[in-house]
Design a protein around this motif. Structure first.
Motif, PDB file in Angstrom:
ATOM      1  N   PRO A  94       0.811  -1.226   0.000  1.00 18.04           N
ATOM      2  CA  PRO A  94       0.000   0.000   0.000  1.00 18.04           C
ATOM      3  C   PRO A  94       0.839   1.268   0.000  1.00 18.04           C
ATOM      4  O   PRO A  94       0.410   2.301  -0.513  1.00 18.04           O
ATOM      5  N   ALA A  95       2.032   1.220   0.563  1.00 18.80           N
ATOM      6  CA  ALA A  95       2.905   2.397   0.554  1.00 18.80           C
ATOM      7  C   ALA A  95       3.342   2.727  -0.870  1.00 18.80           C
ATOM      8  O   ALA A  95       3.397   3.901  -1.266  1.00 18.80           O
ATOM      9  N   ILE A  96       3.653   1.692  -1.677  1.00 18.46           N
ATOM     10  CA  ILE A  96       4.025   1.936  -3.078  1.00 18.46           C
ATOM     11  C   ILE A  96       2.834   2.499  -3.839  1.00 18.46           C
ATOM     12  O   ILE A  96       2.966   3.449  -4.641  1.00 18.46           O
ATOM     13  N   ALA A  97       1.652   1.934  -3.593  1.00 19.75           N
ATOM     14  CA  ALA A  97       0.448   2.420  -4.272  1.00 19.75           C
ATOM     15  C   ALA A  97       0.179   3.881  -3.935  1.00 19.75           C
ATOM     16  O   ALA A  97      -0.205   4.687  -4.797  1.00 19.75           O
ATOM     17  N   ALA A  98       0.393   4.252  -2.677  1.00 22.52           N
ATOM     18  CA  ALA A  98       0.170   5.643  -2.270  1.00 22.52           C
ATOM     19  C   ALA A  98       1.163   6.578  -2.957  1.00 22.52           C
ATOM     20  O   ALA A  98       0.797   7.675  -3.410  1.00 22.52           O
ATOM     21  N   ALA A  99       2.430   6.158  -3.059  1.00 17.31           N
ATOM     22  CA  ALA A  99       3.431   6.999  -3.708  1.00 17.31           C
ATOM     23  C   ALA A  99       3.134   7.152  -5.194  1.00 17.31           C
ATOM     24  O   ALA A  99       3.304   8.236  -5.771  1.00 17.31           O
ATOM     25  N   VAL A 100       2.676   6.082  -5.837  1.00 18.69           N
ATOM     26  CA  VAL A 100       2.332   6.152  -7.262  1.00 18.69           C
ATOM     27  C   VAL A 100       1.173   7.117  -7.487  1.00 18.69           C
ATOM     28  O   VAL A 100       1.113   7.833  -8.507  1.00 18.69           O
ATOM     29  N   GLU A 101       0.243   7.184  -6.536  1.00 19.63           N
ATOM     30  CA  GLU A 101      -0.896   8.089  -6.650  1.00 19.63           C
ATOM     31  C   GLU A 101      -0.563   9.534  -6.277  1.00 19.63           C
ATOM     32  O   GLU A 101      -1.430  10.403  -6.310  1.00 19.63           O
ATOM     33  N   GLY A 102       0.687   9.776  -5.892  1.00 24.72           N
ATOM     34  CA  GLY A 102       1.099  11.152  -5.611  1.00 24.72           C
ATOM     35  C   GLY A 102       1.097  11.528  -4.154  1.00 24.72           C
ATOM     36  O   GLY A 102       1.303  12.695  -3.817  1.00 24.72           O
ATOM     37  N   ARG A 103       0.881  10.560  -3.251  1.00 24.58           N
ATOM     38  CA  ARG A 103       0.858  10.868  -1.824  1.00 24.58           C
ATOM     39  C   ARG A 103       2.201  10.515  -1.193  1.00 24.58           C
ATOM     40  O   ARG A 103       2.804   9.494  -1.510  1.00 24.58           O
ATOM     41  N   THR A 104       2.655  11.366  -0.289  1.00 25.16           N
ATOM     42  CA  THR A 104       3.944  11.164   0.388  1.00 25.16           C
ATOM     43  C   THR A 104       3.708  10.533   1.749  1.00 25.16           C
ATOM     44  O   THR A 104       2.826  10.955   2.499  1.00 25.16           O
ATOM     45  N   LEU A 105       4.510   9.519   2.077  1.00 26.61           N
ATOM     46  CA  LEU A 105       4.382   8.852   3.370  1.00 26.61           C
ATOM     47  C   LEU A 105       4.965   9.728   4.465  1.00 26.61           C
ATOM     48  O   LEU A 105       6.005  10.370   4.295  1.00 26.61           O
ATOM     49  N   GLU A 106       4.282   9.761   5.609  1.00 23.20           N
ATOM     50  CA  GLU A 106       4.744  10.596   6.716  1.00 23.20           C
ATOM     51  C   GLU A 106       5.883   9.950   7.483  1.00 23.20           C
ATOM     52  O   GLU A 106       6.712  10.652   8.060  1.00 23.20           O
ATOM     53  N   SER A 107       5.940   8.635   7.533  1.00 25.20           N
ATOM     54  CA  SER A 107       6.965   7.945   8.321  1.00 25.20           C
ATOM     55  C   SER A 107       7.585   6.837   7.475  1.00 25.20           C
ATOM     56  O   SER A 107       6.930   6.279   6.590  1.00 25.20           O
ATOM     57  N   PRO A 108       8.840   6.500   7.740  1.00 24.08           N
ATOM     58  CA  PRO A 108       9.508   5.433   6.970  1.00 24.08           C
ATOM     59  C   PRO A 108       8.998   4.050   7.385  1.00 24.08           C
ATOM     60  O   PRO A 108       8.326   3.887   8.412  1.00 24.08           O
ATOM     61  N   LEU A 109       9.353   3.067   6.573  1.00 22.99           N
ATOM     62  CA  LEU A 109       8.971   1.687   6.837  1.00 22.99           C
ATOM     63  C   LEU A 109      10.228   0.888   7.177  1.00 22.99           C
ATOM     64  O   LEU A 109      11.240   0.976   6.478  1.00 22.99           O
ATOM     65  N   ASP A 110      10.154   0.117   8.253  1.00 18.79           N
ATOM     66  CA  ASP A 110      11.237  -0.796   8.612  1.00 18.79           C
ATOM     67  C   ASP A 110      10.850  -2.197   8.156  1.00 18.79           C
ATOM     68  O   ASP A 110       9.827  -2.744   8.595  1.00 18.79           O
ATOM     69  N   VAL A 111      11.671  -2.765   7.273  1.00 18.04           N
ATOM     70  CA  VAL A 111      11.333  -4.067   6.682  1.00 18.04           C
ATOM     71  C   VAL A 111      12.547  -4.989   6.769  1.00 18.04           C
ATOM     72  O   VAL A 111      13.694  -4.539   6.878  1.00 18.04           O
ATOM     73  N   ALA A 112      12.266  -6.268   6.732  1.00 18.26           N
ATOM     74  CA  ALA A 112      13.311  -7.288   6.631  1.00 18.26           C
ATOM     75  C   ALA A 112      13.481  -7.665   5.156  1.00 18.26           C
ATOM     76  O   ALA A 112      12.514  -7.672   4.395  1.00 18.26           O
ATOM     77  N   LEU A 113      14.717  -7.963   4.763  1.00 18.96           N
ATOM     78  CA  LEU A 113      15.027  -8.281   3.369  1.00 18.96           C
ATOM     79  C   LEU A 113      15.135  -9.788   3.186  1.00 18.96           C
ATOM     80  O   LEU A 113      15.428 -10.532   4.129  1.00 18.96           O
ATOM     81  N   VAL A 114      14.897 -10.226   1.960  1.00 17.73           N
ATOM     82  CA  VAL A 114      15.012 -11.649   1.661  1.00 17.73           C
ATOM     83  C   VAL A 114      16.493 -12.039   1.662  1.00 17.73           C
ATOM     84  O   VAL A 114      17.373 -11.193   1.526  1.00 17.73           O
ATOM     85  N   GLY A 115      16.738 -13.328   1.787  1.00 16.82           N
ATOM     86  CA  GLY A 115      18.106 -13.810   1.781  1.00 16.82           C
ATOM     87  C   GLY A 115      18.593 -14.140   3.176  1.00 16.82           C
ATOM     88  O   GLY A 115      17.898 -13.955   4.180  1.00 16.82           O
ATOM     89  N   GLU A 116      19.828 -14.627   3.227  1.00 15.14           N
ATOM     90  CA  GLU A 116      20.413 -15.030   4.489  1.00 15.14           C
ATOM     91  C   GLU A 116      21.036 -13.837   5.194  1.00 15.14           C
ATOM     92  O   GLU A 116      21.286 -12.799   4.599  1.00 15.14           O
ATOM     93  N   GLY A 117      21.308 -14.014   6.479  1.00 17.48           N
ATOM     94  CA  GLY A 117      21.992 -12.981   7.246  1.00 17.48           C
ATOM     95  C   GLY A 117      21.080 -12.079   8.045  1.00 17.48           C
ATOM     96  O   GLY A 117      21.563 -11.245   8.795  1.00 17.48           O
TER      97      GLY A 117
END
Length: 845
Positions: free
Chosen positions: A401-424
Motif C-alpha cells: 500500500p505504501a508503493i500504491a500511495a506513492a504512485v498516486e502522488g501521496r507522500t508517506l509521513e513515516s519510513p517503513l522498517d522491513v526485513a530483506l530476503v536472503g540469508e543474514g
C-alpha cells in the motif's frame, strides 16, 4: 660429390633398381645346354641326371614361391613405384630431397632443383648442408636438423638466408623440415623438405606492424579504454587512462591491477553483476569518480560493454572512459549539472531506485545493488523484478500500500522498517516519494530510498538482551543477598547445635542433614551471584594448557564411556588472569552440558588457541573489541540448539532438560564468570550437528617478579580458636547477629552488638576513648551502609581494623571505598569456624 648419370626427367629418382636380364638369359642357356648334352648319353645314364635336374627345378620353384610370399623377391615395376605418388612428389610446392646415410642423393623433386639452381648438366647437386652455409644463425639450425635425423627424430627450423635461393631477392625466409626414412632392404635415408615462407613472413610482419599502429592509436586516443576479465583483473588499459589515473602500464595485464583499485567496490559489484542471454551484448553507462593511484577522485563516464558466449558466460569487458573533469570539455550548464547529479547518484551511500506504476525497478544506483543484491539497471520495466520480491514476505503487506500511495502522488509521513530476503537477517528502512512523470507504462512513478539498518537492529537487539540480562542479574543478586542472610542464620545455628552434640547423639545426623542442605542452597546462591557478576573472584595468572591437562582426567570421568574427549592444545598459549577454580567450573559446566546433548554418545572437543589482534578484528564478533585473546572452545557432536532458544540459554533457571535433571544455572554461571573475568562468550549451533561454545579471555602480560627465598614449612599444630579483645559486631539481621555474637563470645571475645551503622557510631561515642580491637560489619544495611560506616570510623580511629561480611562480591562495594583503603572480607554464608579464624587472624596482625 654425388655422381649423376644422364638426366632424362625433370627430377632425379634413383630409388628403383632394374632387373638383370642378362643373368636370366645365362641361366636359361645353361639349362638348354644341359638338356642338349643328355641326348648324347645313353638312357640308363641320362635317367638319373634328368630326375636330378627336375628335383633341382622343383626345389628352386618352391623357394621362389616362399621368397615372393615374404617379400624377399619382388616383380620389377609392380610394388616399387606408385606413379601417382611420384607425380605428387615431383610437382610438390616444397622442395624435397632424399639422401642416404652415405651422402648419396637418391631423390630430388623439381622445386628443389630450382632452388638449388641445378642446370641438369652439372654433376654437382648441392645438398641442404651446402645450400645453407654461412654464419652461425644459418649453419647451427641446419646442424641441429641433421643431428636429429641421425638420431631418428624429426625437426623443423626457420632460417633467414641472404641472398635468397634461386635469385629470389636480397634475402629469403625458409622453413626446413627433416625426418628419417626407413626402407626395407635398403640403406637408411633422410627426407629434407624445403619451403619458401618469405611472403608469409612479410605478411605477418605487415600485420604486426598494423597491429602496433592500432595499439598506438588506441593508446594515445583522447579517451580512456580498459578491459577486465571475469575475476575483476584489468587485462588491458590504454596509455591515456593510465596517465589520467597515474598508474604504471607495466602492472596492467600481469594481474597486478584490480578493478577495485580504480573504482568504488559498489560500482565493481554493479559492473560484475551485469547478466545477459547467450550471444547477447550489453552496454551500461555509468557516471562516477574513478580513483587515482594517490587516492584523488577523477570524474568520468563509463560505457561498459560485455558480450556473452553461447553458454551465457561473460567475455572480457570493453569499457570506454570519457573524462568529465572541469574544463575537459566545453559543455553547457545543463550537461555539467547532469554530470554532477550522476556522480552524486552513483556515489551516494543511500540506496536509491526509481519504480514504475506496478512497483518494478526502472533504475538504481550501486548502493541499491549492495543492499538488495538487485543488479543496478538490470532489466527495465516488465523485464525487472518488483521491489516487493526483495522484501521478506512478512513485510510485503505494509510495503504494497505504501508503493500504491506513492504512485498516486501521496507522500508517506513515516519510513517503513522491513526485513530483506536472503540469508543474514538483513533489514532496511525505506522512504517512498512520488514522481510526476505521467501515466504511461514504464514511466517513473515513485522513488524508493533505502538505508541499511542491519547493524543498527543488531545493536538494538544486543542492547535489549544486555538490559534483560542485567535486570535478571540484579534480581538474582538481590534474591541471593537476602537468601544468604537466611542461610547464614541456618548454618550458624547448625554449627552451634553440632558443637553441643556428640556424633553418637540421635539428633546429630539430623543436624548434619540440615547443614548439608543449607550448604547445597548456598551453592545455588553462589551460582546466582556468578550470573549477576557479584561473586568474589580470586584472579591469578593461569596457563590454560596446564589447567586443562590437570582437569582432563576428571572430565573423562564425567563424560563416561560413551562420550570421547578430544583435547587439542594450542602452542605457546599466553597467560590469562582469572580465578582458576571458577575457570575450571566454566569448563566443567560446558562439558556436562555437551554430554547431556549426546544421549547416544559422541565426541567432546576442547581446543585452545592464541587469537592475535588482527585475527580478532577479522572475526568481527559483536561486542568484542580488537585485542589479543586466548580462546577456549568446547564443541560437541550432539543434537544442537534450536534457533528460537539461542537468546535464552544464558538466562537463569532456563533449561530444556527433564524435570529434576537440571537447575538451569549451568550456562548462566558460565556467562557470569566469563563476563566478570573480562572475557566474552559466543555460541554457534546447528540442529542435528552439534554446538560450539567459544570463550575469549584477554591476554595478560605478567611483570617480572623479584626472586624470593622459599619458605620453610613447619608442621601445623591444631589451631587455637580462643582469643581476647573487644569486637563491634554490626548486622541488621537479628538472627545472624545473634548467632555470630554467641560464637565469638564462646571463644573469649567481648562482643558489642549494633543493628545499624548509626547505632554502631553511637556505641563508639559512648565508649569514649576505650579502644575497640575489631569491627565486623555487614555491607548492605538501612540508614548507613558498611563503607559509609568505615569512613566515619576512620575519622575517629584511623587505625581501626575492620572485616566486611556480605552476600555480594568484594568488588561490588570496594569501588565505593577510598582508594588504597585496607579492609578484610568474608563472603556469606560462612561457617562459625570461618568467622572465628578470620577474627583471630585480623586481630593478631
Amino acid at each position: 660429390m654425388p655422381e649423376l648419370s644422364q638426366i632424362t626427367t625433370p627430377a632425379i629418382d634413383r630409388s628403383d633398381r632394374p632387373g638383370y636380364v642378362g643373368l636370366l638369359l645365362a641361366v636359361a642357356g645353361v639349362f638348354l645346354a644341359a638338356f642338349a648334352g643328355l641326348s648324347f648319353v645313353s638312357n640308363d645314364l641320362a635317367q638319373p641326371v634328368v630326375v636330378g635336374l627336375l628335383v633341382a627345378l622343383a626345389m628352386a620353384g618352391v623357394f621362389f614361391v616362399f621368397a615372393v610370399a615374404v617379400g624377399s623377391v619382388r616383380f620389377a615395376g609392380t610394388g616399387s613405384r606408385n606413379d601417382l605418388t611420384k607425380i605428387l612428389a615431383d610437382s610438390a610446392a616444397d622442395g624435397l630431397l632424399v639422401v642416404e646415410d652415405t651422402g648419396r642423393v637418391i631423390y630430388a623433386n623439381e622445386n628443389y632443383l630450382r632452388l638449388a639452381e641445378w642446370d641438369g648438366r652439372s654433376s654437382d647437386l648441392r645438398t641442404v648442408e651446402r645450400l645453407f652455409s654461412g654464419g652461425a644463425e644459418v649453419s647451427e639450425p641446419v646442424y641441429r636438423l641433421a643431428q636429429a635425423a641421425r638420431e631418428g627424430r624429426s625437426g623443423t627450423e626457420e632460417i633467414r638466408l641472404a641472398p635468397a635461393l634461386g635469385g629470389g631477392g636480397a634475402f629469403g625466409w625458409y622453413r626446413l623440415r627433416v625426418r628419417a626414412i626407413t626402407r626395407p632392404g635398403s640403406r637408411p635415408a633422410t627426407l629434407w623438405t624445403l619451403s619458401d615462407v618469405t611472403r608469409d613472413r612479410e605478411r605477418h610482419e605487415n600485420v604486426f606492424q598494423e597491429l602496433q599502429h592500432a595499439i598506438d592509436y588506441l593508446d594515445h586516443a583522447p579517451a580512456g579504454f580498459f578491459s577486465t576479465d571475469r575475476e575483476g583483473a584489468v587485462v588491458y588499459m590504454n596509455a591515456t587512462l593510465a596517465e589520467w589515473l597515474d598508474h604504471d602500464l607495466a602492472k596492467v595485464g600481469s594481474g597486478g591491477l584490480k578493478l577495485a583499485e580504480i573504482m568504488p567496490d559498489s560500482v565493481v559489484a554493479m559492473l560484475g553483476s551485469v547478466s545477459g542471454r547467450p550471444g547477447e551484448v550489453k552496454t551500461e553507462t555509468v557516471d562516477l569518480d574513478l580513483r587515482r593511484r594517490q587516492g584523488q577522485p577523477f570524474p568520468v563516464r563509463l560505457y561498459h560493454r560485455v558480450a556473452f558466449d553461447q553458454e551465457g558466460r561473460p567475455s572480457p569487458s570493453r569499457t570506454l572512459v570519457l573524462n568529465r573533469s572541469p574544463g575537459a570539455e566545453l559543455g553547457e550548464g545543463q550537461r555539467a549539472a547532469e554530470v554532477r547529479f550522476a556522480r552524486f547518484f552513483n556515489s551516494s551511500p543511500l540506496a536509491i531506485a526509481t519504480l514504475d506504476r506496478s512497483g518494478r525497478i526502472i533504475g538504481s544506483n550501486p548502493s541499491f545493488l549492495r543492499l538488495f543484491g538487485q543488479p543496478a539497471g538490470a532489466g527495465k520495466g516488465a523485464e525487472s523484478d518488483p521491489v516487493l520480491k526483495l522484501v521478506a514476505e512478512t513485510d510485503r503487506a505494509k510495503l504494497e500500500p505504501a508503493i500504491a500511495a506513492a504512485v498516486e502522488g501521496r507522500t508517506l509521513e513515516s519510513p517503513l522498517d522491513v526485513a530483506l530476503v536472503g540469508e543474514g537477517g538483513r533489514s532496511a528502512r525505506l522512504w517512498l516519494s512520488p514522481v510526476s512523470q505521467g501515466d504511461a507504462d514504464g514511466a517513473e512513478s515513485a522513488i524508493l530510498y533505502a538505508l541499511d539498518t542491519t547493524e543498527q537492529r543488531s545493536l538494538e537487539q544486543q542492547f535489549a538482551q544486555a538490559q534483560k540480562m542485567q535486570a535478571i542479574g540484579q534480581l538474582a543478586g538481590g534474591v541471593a543477598h537476602d537468601f544468604n542472610n537466611v542461610l547464614q542464620a541456618i548454618i550458624g545455628y547448625s554449627d552451634l547445635l553440632l558443637a553441643s552434640h556428640r556424633p553418637t547423639d540421635p539428633s546429630f545426623q539430623d543436624l548434619m542433614q540440615i547443614k548439608q542442605n543449607a550448604n547445597r542452597a548456598a551453592s545455588l546462591v553462589r551460582q546466582l551471584l556468578a550470573f549477576s557478576r557479584r561473586q568474589t573472584l580470586r584472579p591469578e595468572l593461569v596457563k590454560l594448557g596446564e589447567t586443562l591437562s590437570d582437569l582432563s582426567l576428571l572430565l573423562r570421568r564425567l563424560l563416561g564411556e560413551r562420550v570421547q574427549l578430544d583435547v587439542r592444545q594450542g602452542r605457546d598459549l599466553w597467560f590469562v588472569k582469572a580465578d582458576m577454580n571458577q575457570l575450571e567450573q566454566v569448563v566443567i559446566n560446558l562439558v556436562v552440558n555437551a554430554r547431556d546433548a549426546m544421549p547416544e554418545g559422541g565426541t567432546v572437543t576442547i581446543s585452545t588457541a592464541n587469537i592475535e589482534e588482527a585475527e580478532a578484528a577479522r572475526l568481527e564478533l559483536a561486542g568484542m573489541p580488537t585485542a589479543d585473546y586466548v580462546r577456549i572452545q568446547v564443541a560437541d557432536t550432539g543434537t544442537g540448539i534450536e534457533p528460537a532458544l539461542m537468546d535464552k540459554i544464558f538466562e537463569p533457571f532456563f533449561t530444556t532438560k527433564e524435570l529434576g535433571k537440571g537447575t538451569g544455572l549451568g550456562l548462566s554461571t558460565v556467562f557470569g564468570i566469563v563476563k566478570q573475568s573480562g572475557g566474552f562468550i559466543y555460541v554457534d549451533s546447528i540442529v542435528g550437528q552439534g554446538t560450539t561454545f567459544s570463550i575469549y579471555l584477554p591476554r595478560f602480560i605478567p611483570e617480572p617478579e623479584p626472586e624470593t627465598k622459599p619458605e620453610v614449612v613447619v608442621g601445623k599444630r591444631p589451631a587455637d580458636m580462643t582469643g581476647e579483645g573487644t569486637i563491634l559486631l554490626v548486622e541488621d539481621e537479628d538472627a545472624v547477629r545473634a548467632v555470630n555474637a554467641r560464637a565469638l563470645s564462646a571463644r573469649g571475645y567481648t562482643v558489642l552488638e549494633a543493628a545499624s551503622g548509626v547505632e554502631a557510631l553511637q556505641i563508639v561515642e559512648d565508649r569514649g576513648g576505650v579502644p575497640i580491637d575489631l569491627v565486623v560489619s555487614d555491607v548492605v544495611m538501612p540508614e548507613m551502609d558498611g563503607p559509609t560506616l568505615l569512613g566515619e570510623l576512620r575519622k575517629r580511629h584511623p587505625d581501626l581494623k575492620i572485616v566486611f561480611v556480605s552476600g555480594y562480591a568484594e568488588d561490588a562495594f570496594a569501588k565505593h571505598l577510598p582508594e588504597g583503603e585496607a579492609f578484610n572480607f568474608l563472603a556469606k554464608p560462612f561457617s562459625l569456624k570461618q568467622l572465628v579464624e578470620t577474627v583471630k587472624q585480623v586481630i593478631a596482625r
